[in-house]
Scaffold this active site. Structure first.
Site, short mmCIF file in Angstrom:
data_model
loop_
_atom_site.label_atom_id
_atom_site.label_comp_id
_atom_site.label_asym_id
_atom_site.label_seq_id
_atom_site.Cartn_x
_atom_site.Cartn_y
_atom_site.Cartn_z
N SER A 80 62.11 45.16 65.45
CA SER A 80 63.28 44.21 65.90
C SER A 80 63.54 43.43 65.21
O SER A 80 62.87 42.74 64.36
CB SER A 80 63.26 43.98 67.46
OG SER A 80 62.93 45.37 68.24
N SER A 124 64.70 50.08 67.12
CA SER A 124 64.78 48.62 66.56
C SER A 124 65.75 48.14 67.41
O SER A 124 66.98 48.51 67.74
CB SER A 124 65.35 48.35 65.13
OG SER A 124 65.17 47.26 64.64
N ASP A 159 68.04 45.14 67.62
CA ASP A 159 68.90 44.39 66.82
C ASP A 159 70.01 43.52 67.70
O ASP A 159 70.91 44.15 67.89
CB ASP A 159 69.36 45.06 65.55
CG ASP A 159 68.20 45.97 65.04
OD1 ASP A 159 67.04 45.41 65.10
OD2 ASP A 159 68.52 47.22 64.42
#
Length: 364
Positions: free
Chosen positions: A242, A280, A282
């Site tokens: 992340s 991830s 983000d």
């Protein structure tokens, strides 16, 4: 150690502020509390938007979720009301609740009417999973660590494997905290500062791009030819991890404009080699230090002229460039760390001592 002393790659063409960090913007300060003891490799980082009471004098803000594989708290109200009510906190995934409690206690201590005669407070905590290096199940982060990070906040702060960044990994190397700033010049108008701070914990090595060059592919090839081949097939090793991207400016923007600014953090992220992978988380948050919004209804609202939409592009460019630089800063500032079960992440500078030559090599 500053970027010039460390000699890290310089990204882009825009000038930096004097500190080349998010603290070039307004009264922003940053503090860390780092836990580095055997299997415990984690911590807390705090960003204070201004020196006053963040609940009584709220900071305009907005966020963009580029990929929502994350467990942050407080984003729903930020998106609805467009303000920050606490300092911004960063920590590991399992520390979110503890740090949120610490934020609430701090706000109540400063304003005893919260939750009684006054409205409740919205804690804002972002996270990344540092479980490769840190024994995340130990839940080592305590409320006192938030208080320690807050007390340590200043204009100059460490980057790399510190605070919330202590246990983070990026591109198979040591990640962590990185920061940068850029100056945005408005045609026939003033100039504004745009700063970024990232908690970097993402990336596949073959995808790493530095200053537009395929740096990670060359490094992967040097370390292991098989890693280089992974760049041809993203299915072999999907992107995980992340990144949290904080963007600050002293330009007078409202929350709608700040949401647009936060989206441009994704441009800087993509330039380093991210594809916002499935696993991830983000998330980008942008805020302005140009004015505050009072909590009390009897207090006057700020009378300030917002920047015209047609003049906002230089801020977009500065945000993208500052975020890209901050990600590279996190990699270059970080030291090697060994943590849980002997898991280890090397410092990328040690793995690529000839990086300057690589970036100047026209055949890279």
């Amino acid at each position: 150690m500053d970027k010039q002393a460390l000699d890290i790659p310089r990204i882009g063409v825009l000038p930096s502020g004097p500190l080349d960090s998010i603290c070039d913007v307004g009264e922003i300060t940053v503090g860390h509390c780092t836990l580095a003891d055997g299997p415990q490799q984690t911590g807390v980082t705090v960003v204070r938007p201004h020196g006053g009471d963040p609940f009584l004098d709220k900071t305009p803000a907005a966020a963009t979720v580029l990929n929502g594989f994350g467990k942050s708290t407080g984003l729903v109200q930020v998106q609805e009301l467009g303000v920050l009510e606490t300092p911004i906190a960063l920590t590991n995934t399992f520390g979110v609740g503890t740090v949120a409690n610490a934020q609430i206690r701090a706000a109540v201590a400063a304003n005893p009417g919260i939750g009684r005669g006054m409205a409740t407070v919205n804690p804002l905590v972002f996270e990344c999973n540092d479980g490769f290096l840190n024994d995340i199940q130990a839940m080592a982060v305590q409320e006192s660590h938030y208080a320690d990070a807050l007390a340590a906040a200043g204009k100059r702060f460490a980057q790399g494997a510190v605070g919330a960044g202590r246990g983070m990994s990026s591109f198979s190397f040591k990640g962590g905290i990185g920061s940068a700033s850029r100056v945005a010049r408005i045609k026939d108008g003033p100039q504004y500062a745009v700063g970024a701070l990232v908690l970097s914990n993402f990336g596949r090595l073959p995808n790493l791009t530095v200053a537009g060059r395929p740096f990670g592919r060359r490094l992967a090839d040097q370390l292991d030819g098989k890693l280089a081949q992974q760049g041809e097939n993203a299915v072999i090793a999907p992107e995980k991890g992340s990144i949290i991207l904080l963007v600050a400016t002293d330009a007078p923007l409202d929350s709608r404009q700040l949401r647009r600014l936060s989206l441009r953090a994704g441009a800087g992220l993509a330039r380093t080699g991210s594809v916002f992978g499935h696993g991830s988380g983000d998330i980008a948050l942008a805020f302005s230090t140009a004015y505050t919004i009072p909590q009390l209804a009897e207090s006057p609202m700020p009378a300030i002229a917002m920047l015209h939409e047609a003049r906002i592009d230089p801020l977009f460019e500065a945000a993208a460039e500052a975020c890209e630089q901050a990600i590279i800063a996190a990699l270059w500032h970080s030291e090697s760390v060994t943590g849980r079960d002997g898991n280890h992440r090397d410092c990328i500078r040690q793995a690529a001592p000839d990086w300057r030559q690589w970036l100047s090599d026209t055949e890279l």
